[in-house]
Design a protein around this motif. Structure first.
Motif, PDB file in Angstrom:
ATOM      1  N   VAL A 268       0.841  -1.208   0.000  1.00 24.98           N
ATOM      2  CA  VAL A 268       0.000   0.000   0.000  1.00 24.98           C
ATOM      3  C   VAL A 268       0.872   1.253   0.000  1.00 24.98           C
ATOM      4  CG1 VAL A 268      -1.664   1.336   1.350  1.00 24.98           C
ATOM      5  CG2 VAL A 268      -1.970  -1.129   1.069  1.00 24.98           C
ATOM      6  N   ASN A 269       1.944   1.234   0.804  1.00 26.91           N
ATOM      7  CA  ASN A 269       2.835   2.393   0.865  1.00 26.91           C
ATOM      8  C   ASN A 269       3.524   2.642  -0.472  1.00 26.91           C
ATOM      9  OD1 ASN A 269       2.357   2.948   3.606  1.00 26.91           O
ATOM     10  ND2 ASN A 269       3.872   1.436   4.253  1.00 26.91           N
ATOM     11  N   LEU A 270       3.950   1.570  -1.141  1.00 20.82           N
ATOM     12  CA  LEU A 270       4.621   1.730  -2.428  1.00 20.82           C
ATOM     13  C   LEU A 270       3.660   2.257  -3.489  1.00 20.82           C
ATOM     14  CD1 LEU A 270       6.869  -1.475  -2.505  1.00 20.82           C
ATOM     15  CD2 LEU A 270       7.536   0.893  -1.973  1.00 20.82           C
ATOM     16  N   VAL A 271       2.421   1.784  -3.458  1.00 23.24           N
ATOM     17  CA  VAL A 271       1.416   2.300  -4.392  1.00 23.24           C
ATOM     18  C   VAL A 271       1.175   3.786  -4.127  1.00 23.24           C
ATOM     19  CG1 VAL A 271      -1.016   2.182  -5.075  1.00 23.24           C
ATOM     20  CG2 VAL A 271       0.296   0.075  -4.766  1.00 23.24           C
ATOM     21  N   SER A 272       1.080   4.156  -2.853  1.00 20.72           N
ATOM     22  CA  SER A 272       0.869   5.560  -2.490  1.00 20.72           C
ATOM     23  C   SER A 272       2.041   6.420  -2.931  1.00 20.72           C
ATOM     24  CB  SER A 272       0.661   5.684  -0.972  1.00 20.72           C
ATOM     25  OG  SER A 272      -0.492   4.973  -0.547  1.00 20.72           O
ATOM     26  N   ALA A 273       3.266   5.900  -2.733  1.00 18.96           N
ATOM     27  CA  ALA A 273       4.450   6.648  -3.155  1.00 18.96           C
ATOM     28  C   ALA A 273       4.456   6.842  -4.664  1.00 18.96           C
ATOM     29  CB  ALA A 273       5.718   5.922  -2.705  1.00 18.96           C
ATOM     30  N   TRP A 274       4.041   5.828  -5.393  1.00 22.26           N
ATOM     31  CA  TRP A 274       3.974   5.941  -6.851  1.00 22.26           C
ATOM     32  C   TRP A 274       2.959   7.000  -7.274  1.00 22.26           C
ATOM     33  CZ3 TRP A 274      -0.182   4.765 -10.152  1.00 22.26           C
ATOM     34  CH2 TRP A 274       0.116   4.831 -11.521  1.00 22.26           C
ATOM     35  N   LEU A 275       1.831   7.042  -6.574  1.00 22.21           N
ATOM     36  CA  LEU A 275       0.810   8.036  -6.895  1.00 22.21           C
ATOM     37  C   LEU A 275       1.327   9.458  -6.685  1.00 22.21           C
ATOM     38  CD1 LEU A 275      -2.396   6.393  -5.338  1.00 22.21           C
ATOM     39  CD2 LEU A 275      -1.948   6.789  -7.767  1.00 22.21           C
ATOM     40  N   LEU A 276       2.154   9.632  -5.655  1.00 20.53           N
ATOM     41  CA  LEU A 276       2.629  10.972  -5.314  1.00 20.53           C
ATOM     42  C   LEU A 276       3.930  11.344  -6.013  1.00 20.53           C
ATOM     43  CD1 LEU A 276       1.974  10.958  -1.450  1.00 20.53           C
ATOM     44  CD2 LEU A 276       0.604  12.069  -3.224  1.00 20.53           C
ATOM     45  N   SER A 277       4.578  10.390  -6.650  1.00 20.13           N
ATOM     46  CA  SER A 277       5.888  10.662  -7.246  1.00 20.13           C
ATOM     47  C   SER A 277       5.773  11.597  -8.433  1.00 20.13           C
ATOM     48  CB  SER A 277       6.549   9.354  -7.691  1.00 20.13           C
ATOM     49  OG  SER A 277       5.779   8.743  -8.717  1.00 20.13           O
ATOM     50  N   GLY A 278       6.833  12.335  -8.665  1.00 14.06           N
ATOM     51  CA  GLY A 278       6.870  13.239  -9.811  1.00 14.06           C
ATOM     52  C   GLY A 278       6.174  14.554  -9.586  1.00 14.06           C
ATOM     53  N   GLY A 279       5.654  14.825  -8.374  1.00 13.16           N
ATOM     54  CA  GLY A 279       4.930  16.075  -8.145  1.00 13.16           C
ATOM     55  C   GLY A 279       5.699  17.105  -7.366  1.00 13.16           C
ATOM     56  N   GLY A 280       6.995  16.887  -7.163  1.00 16.99           N
ATOM     57  CA  GLY A 280       7.737  17.809  -6.315  1.00 16.99           C
ATOM     58  C   GLY A 280       8.336  19.006  -6.998  1.00 16.99           C
ATOM     59  N   HIS A 281       8.333  19.028  -8.342  1.00 13.40           N
ATOM     60  CA  HIS A 281       8.931  20.160  -9.050  1.00 13.40           C
ATOM     61  C   HIS A 281       7.914  20.706 -10.025  1.00 13.40           C
ATOM     62  CE1 HIS A 281      12.418  17.756  -7.714  1.00 13.40           C
ATOM     63  NE2 HIS A 281      12.935  18.954  -7.493  1.00 13.40           N
ATOM     64  N   ASP A 282       7.292  21.786  -9.636  1.00 16.94           N
ATOM     65  CA  ASP A 282       6.211  22.357 -10.421  1.00 16.94           C
ATOM     66  C   ASP A 282       6.622  23.681 -11.031  1.00 16.94           C
ATOM     67  OD1 ASP A 282       4.717  20.281  -9.461  1.00 16.94           O
ATOM     68  OD2 ASP A 282       3.780  21.466  -7.862  1.00 16.94           O
ATOM     69  N   HIS A 283       5.927  24.064 -12.094  1.00 18.38           N
ATOM     70  CA  HIS A 283       6.044  25.411 -12.624  1.00 18.38           C
ATOM     71  C   HIS A 283       4.689  25.812 -13.154  1.00 18.38           C
ATOM     72  CE1 HIS A 283       6.650  22.908 -16.201  1.00 18.38           C
ATOM     73  NE2 HIS A 283       6.177  23.929 -16.894  1.00 18.38           N
ATOM     74  N   HIS A 284       4.519  27.072 -13.341  1.00 18.59           N
ATOM     75  CA  HIS A 284       3.213  27.567 -13.756  1.00 18.59           C
ATOM     76  C   HIS A 284       3.409  28.738 -14.688  1.00 18.59           C
ATOM     77  CE1 HIS A 284      -1.067  28.238 -13.532  1.00 18.59           C
ATOM     78  NE2 HIS A 284      -0.872  29.505 -13.209  1.00 18.59           N
ATOM     79  N   GLY A 285       2.611  28.820 -15.707  1.00 21.57           N
ATOM     80  CA  GLY A 285       2.797  29.876 -16.692  1.00 21.57           C
ATOM     81  C   GLY A 285       1.770  30.972 -16.574  1.00 21.57           C
ATOM     82  N   HIS A 286       2.230  32.185 -16.816  1.00 21.85           N
ATOM     83  CA  HIS A 286       1.355  33.345 -16.934  1.00 21.85           C
ATOM     84  C   HIS A 286       1.596  33.944 -18.304  1.00 21.85           C
ATOM     85  CE1 HIS A 286      -0.126  33.702 -12.828  1.00 21.85           C
ATOM     86  NE2 HIS A 286       1.096  33.460 -12.402  1.00 21.85           N
ATOM     87  N   GLY A 287       0.574  34.199 -19.057  1.00 24.80           N
ATOM     88  CA  GLY A 287       0.737  34.840 -20.342  1.00 24.80           C
ATOM     89  C   GLY A 287       0.359  36.301 -20.288  1.00 24.80           C
TER      90      GLY A 287
END
Length: 325
Positions: free
Chosen positions: A140-159
C-alpha cells in the motif's frame, strides 16, 4: 474590480502547474492509508507485533498529515484570487509542509519511546501473521508513493504582462512573466506528503526484517530495535523538511540560488546600478523581486522589463528607477 485582480488588472495566482493533480492524488492516498492503518493496528494488537502496531499508528498520524496537505491544496485553490492574499496563496503548501514536518518529529519520538518500552518488557509475537500484514502495508505504501511521485517540481505559466510608469524621477514597473519554473524549487506540500508515505514504507520494511529474523532466530529484541532505527531516520527527514519549508516561510533563498546574481547580471551595466534588491519565493517555482536601479540616464520601464524577461522563474517583479545625482 473582481476578487481575482487588483486595480491594474493582473492576478497574483502563484500555484504550481501540478496543483490540481497533486490535490486529487493526495485524497486517494489518504483513503488507502486510512484503510491500511486500521488493518495494521488491529493485526499488530492481535498478533503481538510492536513493529506492526507502531507502523499502524505511524500511518494514522501520516493520514492526519496528509489531510493537512490536501486541505492546504484545497484552500490555496479556492482562495487563489482573493485580493486579501496580496502575494497569492502559493506559500500555503510550505506552511502545510512545515506542520507535517512537526508531525513527523512527533511520530519519531513516539516510535522511539514505544520501542524502548517494548525492549524493556518484551511480549510474544505471532510472526507469520504479522509478517503477512506488514507486507500488505508495504505494498500500500509503495502504491501511495507511486501516486505521489513526480509532483515535487512544479512550474506555472502566466501569459500576462503589466507595467506602468510615472512622469518623474522614479519609475515603477510590475512585471508578470511567462512559463515560470525552476527545477530546484520544490513544492514542499507534495514533498511532505511523499515523505510521510516513504516513512511508512521504511517502517514496514524494518518491521518485515525484524519479524523475519525474529521468527528464524528468536530475536524478540530485534522488533523494537528496528522501531528505534526507524525513529532516528524519520527524525532526520523531519529536520530536513523543517529547514526547507521554514526557509520559504521566512523568505530565505535556498543555498546555491543564483536568481539574485542573474537579476544583477541582466540589469547592471552602461551606468545602471542596482542599489537595493529583494528576492523571495511566493509559490512552487514562483519568485517575486523588488529591484531599485540607480542610473544617470533613466530609461522607460519597458527597457528594464525586457532585460528580465528571460528569467522565467520571476513571476512578480517591481522595478524602481532613480536618476543619479
Amino acid at each position: 474590480m473582481n476578487a481575482g485582480t487588483n486595480t491594474h488588472g493582473h492576478e497574483h495566482v502563484f500555484l504550481g502547474q501540478d496543483h490540481a493533480r497533486n490535490e486529487r492524488r493526495i485524497w486517494l492516498v489518504i483513503a488507502l492509508t486510512a484503510v491500511m492503518m486500521v488493518v495494521e493496528i488491529a493485526a499488530g494488537t492481535i498478533y503481538g507485533s510492536m513493529a506492526l502496531v507502531a507502523d499502524g499508528w505511524h500511518m494514522s498520524t501520516h493520514a492526519s498529515a496528509l489531510l493537512i496537505s490536501a486541505l492546504a491544496y484545497l484552500f490555496a485553490r479556492k482562495q487563489a484570487r482573493n485580493p486579501r492574499f496580496t502575494f497569492g496563496t502559493g506559500k500555503l503548501g510550505d506552511l502545510a509542509g512545515f506542520a507535517s514536518a512537526i508531525i513527523l518529529a512527533m511520530i519519531a519520538l513516539l516510535m522511539g519511546w514505544e520501542s524502548f518500552l517494548r525492549i524493556t518488557s518484551p511480549v510474544p509475537i505471532s510472526f507469520s501473521q504479522a509478517i503477512a500484514v506488514a507486507v500488505i502495508g508495504l505494498v500500500v505504501n509503495l502504491v501511495s508513493a507511486w501516486l505521489l511521485s513526480g509532483g515535487g517540481h512544479d512550474h506555472h505559466g502566466h501569459g500576462h504582462a503589466h507595467g506602468h510608469g510615472h512622469g518623474h524621477a522614479h519609475r515603477h514597473d510590475h512585471h508578470h512573466g511567462h512559463d515560470h519554473g525552476h527545477s530546484g524549487h520544490a513544492d514542499n506540500n507534495i514533498r511532505s506528503a511523499y515523505m510521510h508515505v516513504i516513512a511508512d514504507a521504511l517502517t514496514s520494511v524494518l518491521a518485515i526484517a525484524a519479524l523475519t529474523f525474529g521468527s528464524l532466530y528468536g530475536w524478540l529484541w530485534l522488533d523494537p530495535l528496528m522501531g528505534i532505527v526507524g525513529a532516528l531516520i524519520i527524525a532526520q527527514w523531519s529536520w530536513g523538511l523543517l529547514k526547507s519549508s521554514g526557509a520559504v516561510l521566512l523568505d530565505v533563498l535556498s543555498e546555491g540560488e543564483t536568481l539574485p546574481d542573474e537579476i544583477r547580471g541582466a540589469i547592471e551595466g552602461d551606468g545602471d546600478q542596482i542599489t537595493d534588491l529583494h528576492v523571495w519565493q511566493v509559490g512552487p517555482g514562483h519568485h517575486a523581486a523588488i529591484v531599485a536601479v540607480l542610473t544617470p540616464q533613466p530609461r522607460d520601464t519597458a527597457f528594464y522589463k525586457q532585460r528580465l524577461a528571460s528569467l522565467d522563474e520571476l513571476s512578480h517583479v517591481t522595478v524602481e528607477v532613480t536618476r543619479a545625482a
